[in-house]
Design an enzyme around this catalytic site. Sequence first.
Site, PDB file in Angstrom:
ATOM      1  N   ASP A  67     -16.150 -35.520 -28.788  1.00 61.16           N
ATOM      2  CA  ASP A  67     -14.702 -35.506 -28.627  1.00 61.16           C
ATOM      3  C   ASP A  67     -14.287 -36.015 -27.247  1.00 61.16           C
ATOM      4  O   ASP A  67     -15.135 -36.270 -26.378  1.00 61.16           O
ATOM      5  CB  ASP A  67     -14.155 -34.085 -28.856  1.00 61.16           C
ATOM      6  CG  ASP A  67     -14.980 -33.013 -28.141  1.00 61.16           C
ATOM      7  OD1 ASP A  67     -15.700 -33.352 -27.185  1.00 61.16           O
ATOM      8  OD2 ASP A  67     -14.896 -31.844 -28.540  1.00 61.16           O
ATOM      9  N   ASN A 135     -13.574 -19.323 -29.968  1.00 57.62           N
ATOM     10  CA  ASN A 135     -12.837 -19.123 -31.224  1.00 57.62           C
ATOM     11  C   ASN A 135     -13.577 -19.727 -32.431  1.00 57.62           C
ATOM     12  O   ASN A 135     -13.016 -19.840 -33.506  1.00 57.62           O
ATOM     13  CB  ASN A 135     -11.431 -19.731 -31.115  1.00 57.62           C
ATOM     14  CG  ASN A 135     -11.447 -21.245 -30.898  1.00 57.62           C
ATOM     15  OD1 ASN A 135     -12.510 -21.861 -30.811  1.00 57.62           O
ATOM     16  ND2 ASN A 135     -10.283 -21.849 -30.823  1.00 57.62           N
ATOM     17  N   HIS A 137     -14.767 -22.818 -32.636  1.00 55.71           N
ATOM     18  CA  HIS A 137     -14.604 -24.259 -32.868  1.00 55.71           C
ATOM     19  C   HIS A 137     -15.905 -25.017 -32.598  1.00 55.71           C
ATOM     20  O   HIS A 137     -16.758 -24.573 -31.831  1.00 55.71           O
ATOM     21  CB  HIS A 137     -13.405 -24.846 -32.095  1.00 55.71           C
ATOM     22  CG  HIS A 137     -13.600 -25.055 -30.633  1.00 55.71           C
ATOM     23  ND1 HIS A 137     -12.552 -25.217 -29.758  1.00 55.71           N
ATOM     24  CD2 HIS A 137     -14.719 -25.133 -29.849  1.00 55.71           C
ATOM     25  CE1 HIS A 137     -13.013 -25.395 -28.546  1.00 55.71           C
ATOM     26  NE2 HIS A 137     -14.321 -25.348 -28.566  1.00 55.71           N
ATOM     27  N   GLU A 142     -10.574 -26.957 -34.389  1.00 57.25           N
ATOM     28  CA  GLU A 142     -10.098 -25.606 -34.136  1.00 57.25           C
ATOM     29  C   GLU A 142     -10.050 -24.801 -35.441  1.00 57.25           C
ATOM     30  O   GLU A 142     -10.090 -25.385 -36.530  1.00 57.25           O
ATOM     31  CB  GLU A 142      -8.691 -25.688 -33.517  1.00 57.25           C
ATOM     32  CG  GLU A 142      -8.634 -26.452 -32.192  1.00 57.25           C
ATOM     33  CD  GLU A 142      -9.158 -25.653 -31.000  1.00 57.25           C
ATOM     34  OE1 GLU A 142     -10.112 -24.867 -31.172  1.00 57.25           O
ATOM     35  OE2 GLU A 142      -8.627 -25.831 -29.898  1.00 57.25           O
TER      36      GLU A 142
HETATM   37  P1  PGA Z   1     -18.526 -24.312 -23.248  1.00 57.47           P
HETATM   38  O1  PGA Z   1     -17.689 -24.936 -24.442  1.00 57.47           O
HETATM   39  O2  PGA Z   1     -19.897 -24.856 -23.353  1.00 57.47           O
HETATM   40  O3  PGA Z   1     -17.815 -24.782 -22.008  1.00 57.47           O
HETATM   41  O4  PGA Z   1     -18.484 -22.829 -23.412  1.00 57.47           O
HETATM   42  C1  PGA Z   1     -18.211 -24.922 -25.726  1.00 57.47           C
HETATM   43  C2  PGA Z   1     -17.181 -25.481 -26.674  1.00 57.47           C
HETATM   44  O5  PGA Z   1     -15.976 -25.260 -26.460  1.00 57.47           O
HETATM   45  O6  PGA Z   1     -17.575 -26.140 -27.652  1.00 57.47           O
END
Ligand code: PGA
Length: 241
Positions: A67, A135, A137, A142
């Site tokens: 992304d 969450n 995702h 999301e």
């Molecule tokens: P993070 O993010 O590794 O910074 O915890 C993971 C994500 O949001 O996919």
Amino acid sequence: MKIHITENYNSMSEKAASIIIKQIESKPKSVICFATGTTPLETYKLLINAYKNKKVDFSKVVSFNLDEYYPIQKKDKNSYFYYMHKNLFDHINISDENINILNGDCQDPELECLNHAKKIKKHPFDLVILGIGSNGHIGFNEPGSSFEKRIGIVNLTSNTIKDNARFFSSSSQVPKQALSLGIKTIMSGKKILVIASGKKKTNAVKDMVKGKINEKCPASILKKHKNCVLILDKDAASQLT
Ligand code: PGA
């Protein structure tokens, strides 16, 4: 879903790096979809060390990314283009023409996604590396995202904006949208490697592993994948047993 529970963040990162290195050893032209965020940082450092010690050769590897924020300029320190170069690509021998990252500075995001999808079709993913959001995702898919989506522009939830505000001067600076590979494209990878570390991920990991397959927890779909490996540290796995 194969689950490995490791002692801590460092051992999680070592295991993840060894899987990525084995993938490239077995297929030097591997197409790898990389993740950003805090979780893979140590894994990427270990890959850089392995490259410096001549243990892995990225010269034929083709990379994609999950992304990118939208809108954002490549040179912005918070862009995933910047992140990937700073934390991995600038230190290994991957060739520039093999790097594919959605352009968050494009004029026409729909067209950008369409062109990117065409490139992916020509380069099916051998390995997809994923973190998981608190969450649930994956990529920027999301909660509530369709499992059928291949790629597109998405609105970030307030939870994700809050989580990611730590990198920006304030949460109002976090872009409200992103370009993201959809879940269908993620699931098309031959192998999926998910890494998660820390107490902040405990609930998301529990929902992913123990919960029903449901769009409310995008990562729950990974249970359907035939070759998905989950590497967790003890804290992230603490509600699994
Ligand atoms: P993070 O993010 O590794 O910074 O915890 C993971 C994500 O949001 O996919």
